[in-house]
Write a protein that holds these residues in place. Structure first.
Motif, PDB file in Angstrom:
ATOM      1  N   LEU A  25       0.756  -1.353   0.053  1.00 52.81           N
ATOM      2  CA  LEU A  25      -0.006   0.061   0.079  1.00 52.81           C
ATOM      3  C   LEU A  25       0.777   1.220  -0.074  1.00 52.81           C
ATOM      4  CD1 LEU A  25      -2.755  -0.865   2.657  1.00 52.81           C
ATOM      5  CD2 LEU A  25      -2.881  -0.967   0.231  1.00 52.81           C
ATOM      6  N   VAL A  26       0.393   2.324  -0.718  1.00 55.49           N
ATOM      7  CA  VAL A  26       1.108   3.591  -0.719  1.00 55.49           C
ATOM      8  C   VAL A  26       1.004   4.312   0.813  1.00 55.49           C
ATOM      9  CG1 VAL A  26      -0.378   5.129  -1.561  1.00 55.49           C
ATOM     10  CG2 VAL A  26       1.772   5.306  -2.216  1.00 55.49           C
ATOM     11  N   GLY A  27       0.144   4.006   1.397  1.00 49.82           N
ATOM     12  CA  GLY A  27       0.093   4.581   2.885  1.00 49.82           C
ATOM     13  C   GLY A  27      -0.916   3.714   3.553  1.00 49.82           C
ATOM     14  N   ASN A  28      -0.593   3.939   4.921  1.00 53.48           N
ATOM     15  CA  ASN A  28      -1.654   3.150   5.750  1.00 53.48           C
ATOM     16  C   ASN A  28      -2.872   3.807   6.227  1.00 53.48           C
ATOM     17  OD1 ASN A  28      -0.103   0.867   6.105  1.00 53.48           O
ATOM     18  ND2 ASN A  28       1.029   1.518   7.810  1.00 53.48           N
ATOM     19  N   VAL A  29      -3.069   5.066   6.012  1.00 47.91           N
ATOM     20  CA  VAL A  29      -4.288   5.548   6.205  1.00 47.91           C
ATOM     21  C   VAL A  29      -5.339   5.812   5.095  1.00 47.91           C
ATOM     22  CG1 VAL A  29      -5.518   7.977   7.387  1.00 47.91           C
ATOM     23  CG2 VAL A  29      -2.935   7.243   8.372  1.00 47.91           C
ATOM     24  N   PHE A  50      -2.617   6.730  -4.160  1.00 49.17           N
ATOM     25  CA  PHE A  50      -3.558   5.775  -4.389  1.00 49.17           C
ATOM     26  C   PHE A  50      -2.797   4.162  -4.560  1.00 49.17           C
ATOM     27  CE2 PHE A  50      -4.854   9.512  -6.524  1.00 49.17           C
ATOM     28  CZ  PHE A  50      -5.964   9.678  -6.072  1.00 49.17           C
ATOM     29  N   SER A  51      -3.759   3.366  -4.209  1.00 50.29           N
ATOM     30  CA  SER A  51      -3.373   2.013  -4.273  1.00 50.29           C
ATOM     31  C   SER A  51      -4.267   1.190  -5.032  1.00 50.29           C
ATOM     32  CB  SER A  51      -3.051   1.335  -3.040  1.00 50.29           C
ATOM     33  OG  SER A  51      -1.911   1.819  -2.183  1.00 50.29           O
ATOM     34  N   LEU A  52      -4.000   0.646  -6.140  1.00 46.55           N
ATOM     35  CA  LEU A  52      -5.034  -0.187  -6.883  1.00 46.55           C
ATOM     36  C   LEU A  52      -4.828  -1.764  -6.595  1.00 46.55           C
ATOM     37  CD1 LEU A  52      -4.393   1.557 -10.513  1.00 46.55           C
ATOM     38  CD2 LEU A  52      -6.046   2.090  -8.728  1.00 46.55           C
ATOM     39  N   LEU A  53      -5.984  -2.130  -6.147  1.00 54.27           N
ATOM     40  CA  LEU A  53      -6.137  -3.488  -5.755  1.00 54.27           C
ATOM     41  C   LEU A  53      -6.792  -4.355  -6.845  1.00 54.27           C
ATOM     42  CD1 LEU A  53      -5.991  -2.067  -3.010  1.00 54.27           C
ATOM     43  CD2 LEU A  53      -6.390  -3.994  -2.063  1.00 54.27           C
ATOM     44  N   ASP A  54      -6.300  -5.460  -7.343  1.00 51.28           N
ATOM     45  CA  ASP A  54      -6.852  -6.578  -8.121  1.00 51.28           C
ATOM     46  C   ASP A  54      -7.718  -7.539  -6.968  1.00 51.28           C
ATOM     47  OD1 ASP A  54      -7.547  -8.970  -9.375  1.00 51.28           O
ATOM     48  OD2 ASP A  54      -6.431  -8.267 -10.882  1.00 51.28           O
ATOM     49  N   THR A  62       1.094   0.640  -6.780  1.00 51.94           N
ATOM     50  CA  THR A  62       1.029   1.974  -6.157  1.00 51.94           C
ATOM     51  C   THR A  62       0.994   3.066  -7.150  1.00 51.94           C
ATOM     52  OG1 THR A  62       2.618   1.113  -4.273  1.00 51.94           O
ATOM     53  CG2 THR A  62       2.722   3.583  -4.908  1.00 51.94           C
ATOM     54  N   VAL A  63       0.206   4.116  -7.023  1.00 49.74           N
ATOM     55  CA  VAL A  63      -0.065   5.122  -7.965  1.00 49.74           C
ATOM     56  C   VAL A  63       0.142   6.350  -7.009  1.00 49.74           C
ATOM     57  CG1 VAL A  63      -1.587   6.304  -9.187  1.00 49.74           C
ATOM     58  CG2 VAL A  63      -1.816   4.022  -9.168  1.00 49.74           C
ATOM     59  N   GLY A  72      -1.856  15.803  -1.852  1.00 50.65           N
ATOM     60  CA  GLY A  72      -2.702  14.676  -1.897  1.00 50.65           C
ATOM     61  C   GLY A  72      -4.183  14.600  -1.782  1.00 50.65           C
ATOM     62  N   PRO A  73      -4.869  13.593  -2.096  1.00 52.53           N
ATOM     63  CA  PRO A  73      -6.421  13.631  -2.347  1.00 52.53           C
ATOM     64  C   PRO A  73      -7.081  13.645  -0.992  1.00 52.53           C
ATOM     65  CG  PRO A  73      -5.555  11.453  -2.325  1.00 52.53           C
ATOM     66  CD  PRO A  73      -4.473  12.254  -2.379  1.00 52.53           C
TER      67      PRO A  73
END
Length: 189
Positions: A25-29, A50-54, A62-63, A72-73
């Motif tokens: 993950l790009v971050g835990n929160v 962002f993290s993209l999960l299949d 990781t995005v 950040g968003p």
């Protein structure tokens, strides 16, 4: 999503799988999780991207946030076309995958409405609603409209969250929690 990663229930094993930055993950929160038109899970993390999960393999991509969105968003919602609509740092932009790669597109927003880009919701017809400390905004693809306490009977200008009821109606949650929620419906001119 949690403040310590993502928890995913596996019905086959009847166990939880916990994903964190150690898993990619790009971050835990994790502030929001949405599903795009291809079925990919977009996990929006605080200040990291962002993290993209299949969903089938649980592989993670990781995005990072593009440099123009440096802080950040803040919020993310999916439109009827499957694109993610994202607010943050006075910006509104879309994000989607094209040939497996993320594509970010800035949505022009008038300078005087930049403080209306803290939260976002998208109606079934693609009308975009945003809100922030200066009230509520609506974008139909061609023009922006701005609604305030002073002009349009909002309870308060600082808005925390939106939920779309229809193309012309949203529920708003105010930054001052004691004010509760209210429904805003556009009036015919």
């Amino acid at each position: 999503g949690t403040h310590m990663g993502i928890n995913i229930w596996d019905p086959a094993t009847e166990k939880w799988k916990h994903l964190t930055i150690e898993d990619g993950l790009v971050g835990n929160v994790v502030r929001r999780i949405r599903i795009d038109k291809a079925g990919m899970l977009w996990a929006m993390t605080r200040n990291a991207g962002f993290s993209l999960l299949d969903p089938e393999t649980l592989s993670i991509k990781t995005v990072p946030v593009p440099p123009q969105y440096k802080n950040g968003p803040l919020d993310m919602n999916v439109g009827p076309d499957g694109k993610m609509w994202v607010t943050g740092d006075g910006h509104l932009y879309t994000a989607h995958l094209e040939n497996g790669e993320p594509v970010f597109t800035d949505v022009p927003m008038p300078v005087n409405l930049k403080d209306c880009a803290a939260t976002v919701a998208v109606s079934p017809n693609g009308t975009v609603w945003t809100a922030g400390k200066i009230g509520l905004c609506r974008y139909g693809g061609a023009k922006w409209m701005h609604f305030t306490k002073e002009k349009n009977d909002l309870v308060q200008n600082p808005i925390e969250e939106l939920i779309v009821e229809s193309n012309d109606s949203v529920w708003v949650s105010y930054r001052d929690n004691s004010l509760g929620i209210s429904k805003f419906t556009m009036k015919e001119d």
